[in-house]
Write an enzyme that holds these catalytic residues in place. Structure first.
Site, PDB file in Angstrom:
ATOM      1  N   LYS A 278       0.816  -1.216   0.000  1.00  0.00           N
ATOM      2  CA  LYS A 278       0.000   0.000   0.000  1.00  0.00           C
ATOM      3  C   LYS A 278       0.850   1.267   0.000  1.00  0.00           C
ATOM      4  CE  LYS A 278      -4.198  -2.114   1.688  1.00  0.00           C
ATOM      5  NZ  LYS A 278      -3.851  -3.536   1.907  1.00  0.00           N
TER       6      LYS A 278
HETATM    7  C1  LIG Z   1      -4.548  -4.590   1.331  1.00  0.00           C
HETATM    8  C2  LIG Z   1      -3.799  -5.877   1.251  1.00  0.00           C
HETATM    9  C3  LIG Z   1      -4.191  -6.917   0.362  1.00  0.00           C
HETATM   10  C4  LIG Z   1      -5.433  -6.833  -0.499  1.00  0.00           C
HETATM   11  O1  LIG Z   1      -5.324  -5.892  -1.525  1.00  0.00           O
HETATM   12  P1  LIG Z   1      -6.635  -5.378  -2.318  1.00  0.00           P
HETATM   13  O2  LIG Z   1      -6.177  -4.262  -3.164  1.00  0.00           O
HETATM   14  O3  LIG Z   1      -7.607  -4.941  -1.245  1.00  0.00           O
HETATM   15  O4  LIG Z   1      -7.156  -6.540  -3.091  1.00  0.00           O
HETATM   16  C5  LIG Z   1      -3.385  -8.060   0.292  1.00  0.00           C
HETATM   17  N1  LIG Z   1      -2.301  -8.187   1.076  1.00  0.00           N
HETATM   18  C6  LIG Z   1      -1.899  -7.231   1.935  1.00  0.00           C
HETATM   19  C7  LIG Z   1      -0.692  -7.463   2.764  1.00  0.00           C
HETATM   20  C8  LIG Z   1      -2.631  -6.045   2.053  1.00  0.00           C
HETATM   21  O5  LIG Z   1      -2.232  -5.090   2.925  1.00  0.00           O
END
Ligand SMILES: *Cc1c(COP(=O)(O)O)cnc(C)c1O
Length: 462
Positions: free
Chosen positions: A112
């Site tokens: 993220k």
């Molecule tokens: C947010 C997250 C996901 C999922 O991603 P999306 O974009 O919501 O599908 C998977 N793994 C981790 C470690 C995350 O922080």
């Protein structure tokens, strides 16, 4: 570039407006009116670019009408300079045909950071131009909160309020939220669960009259197109490494809200040669049920060892439905708003079209741990539990395909010790910049899980 809503009931907007609102006023999600196309010649040129230069080439296609190229370039260079790996998003080979795209070298150790580090800087840029203040309000069950706080803590025009369920996030996740420095950051622990946090956020967005005049709320979850846009880049970065050697690549993506994998879908639409996009889910498997059996309905929300994928509804799926229904916005709206426990279906032709792009696999907690163990035994490499679902799903869905399978490593294993220990391994240490996390001073406010408590707190502190 103009952006339109998946529900078709509001005006097209430019990137700046889309960034500053998040959700479209008709309740839909913004998508680009047309997808920029990349030629084979351009792909060839992009192959040798460092990460930040590639990011500039791609992102400029989406925002060029809103800012001068020089400003964008500076912001992108600053964004990716904070990542701790020279390559920003390195690709590691596990074995022939199986690769890991490491997306955890950012400040909060999850993918993220790629989007939220950029989003914070772009917000500040546009708000400085407008001399306008905004408040970010978001709910998190873990990774979004810390990445948003870290991405926006330097923003001069932004105050940030991140709600999380008190005593229900891991200690590393909590400390990542409560030890961020910056006068404008507020981590609010609510005495409730994640759904309570999310409901309060939704209600606050729906009625913003509690804010001072001229203020508005900004959403930073993956409904904000800025996040999707930033994530397109690493699909190109990884895929281009194989250009010339393979005719296409496949990606396996640990999926929750469908934001990350939707970015992969856009990369494919732009012209990156992508064979399969594999949706990896844990036991919260609404998307796997759709892809494997054309049933789209709610299931129970169950806690798992990969908490960032624990989700009942994947909001960004609406963006794909827009394409699947060939831009029929009324159908998109009725399909997503009538989601319930009863199964809905799409036509056989549509379902087959979806399956030509996406494959899926559901991975339960025991299999997640077994995969962590197996990959460690075979290659000496420790996976975080989210990444492990992606590795397992990639293996299950590879079939006869010759395309290299690139599995997205969405978090650093040090963040999720429970799964690692259940796999019989020692949790690796936190990277140097977080080594003292467990002894840093925490700052948080505990509030009852009510809208009034949260809006009252915002009013007092803005
Ligand atoms: C947010 C997250 C996901 C999922 O991603 P999306 O974009 O919501 O599908 C998977 N793994 C981790 C470690 C995350 O922080």
């Amino acid at each position: 570039m103009k952006y339109i809503s998946t529900r078709g009931k509001c005006l097209a907007q430019n990137f700046e407006e889309v960034l500053l609102t998040g959700l479209a006023p008709d309740g839909g999600l913004y998508i680009p009116e047309s997808i920029p196309q990349v030629s084979a010649e351009q792909l060839e040129q992009w192959k040798s670019l460092p990460y930040a230069d590639l990011a500039y080439e791609i992102i400029k296609l989406y925002v060029a009408d809103c800012m001068p190229g020089g400003d964008l370039k500076r912001i992108i260079n600053e964004t990716y300079a904070v990542f701790s790996h020279d390559e920003v998003a390195p690709v590691r080979r596990l074995q022939d045909g199986e690769y890991v795209l490491e997306l955890f070298h950012g400040p909060t150790l999850a993918f993220k950071d790629f989007a939220l580090q950029l989003l914070g800087r772009l917000l500040d840029y546009f708000l400085e131009r407008r001399k306008k203040n905004v408040a970010i309000l978001g709910a998190t069950s873990g990774d979004t909160g810390s990445a948003a706080l870290e991405g926006c803590r330097h923003c001069e025009y932004v105050d940030m309020y991140i709600l999380y369920p008190h005593n229900r996030v891991s200690e590393v996740q909590r400390r990542q939220m409560t030890t961020v420095s910056g006068i404008n950051v507020n981590s609010l622990a609510l005495e409730g669960n994640f759904d309570d946090c999310q409901n309060i956020v939704k209600r606050a967005f729906a009625d913003q009259s509690f804010l001072p005049e001229d203020y508005q709320l900004v959403a930073v979850n993956s409904i904000n197109f800025c996040r999707i846009m930033a994530q397109i880049v690493y699909y190109f970065y990884a895929g281009l490494k194989f250009l010339g050697d393979a005719s296409a690549v496949s990606f396996s993506v640990p999926t929750g809200n469908f934001g990350d994998i939707y970015a992969g879908y856009l990369a494919k639409k732009m012209g990156l040669p992508v064979d399969r996009l594999v949706i990896a889910t844990n036991k919260n498997d609404i998307l796997h049920r759709f892809i494997s059996s054309n049933q789209y309905n709610l299931g129970p929300l169950e806690p798992s060892l990969s908490p960032s994928m624990d989700i009942m509804v994947s909001s960004n799926f609406e963006r794909f439905l827009f394409d699947l229904f060939k831009g029929d916005t009324d159908r998109v709206e009725s399909f997503v708003t009538s989601l319930s426990n009863n199964a809905q279906q799409v036509s056989e032709t549509e379902w087959n079209r979806a399956k030509r792009v996406f494959d899926s696999c559901r991975v339960d907690d025991d299999t997640t741990c077994a995969t962590i163990r197996e990959v460690y035994d075979d290659f000496g490499y420790v996976l975080d539990p989210h990444t492990a679902t992606g590795i397992k799903a990639g293996r299950e869905c590879k079939g006869e395909s010759e395309s290299p399978m690139i599995c997205l490593a969405t978090a650093h294993p040090a963040k999720f010790s429970e799964a690692i220990e259940r796999a019989g391994l020692h949790t690796p240490p936190l990277p140097a910049h977080l080594a003292d996390l467990m002894s840093r001073e925490e700052r948080m406010t505990i509030l009852p899980a009510s809208l009034e408590a949260v809006t009252g707190f915002i009013q007092e502190t803005l």
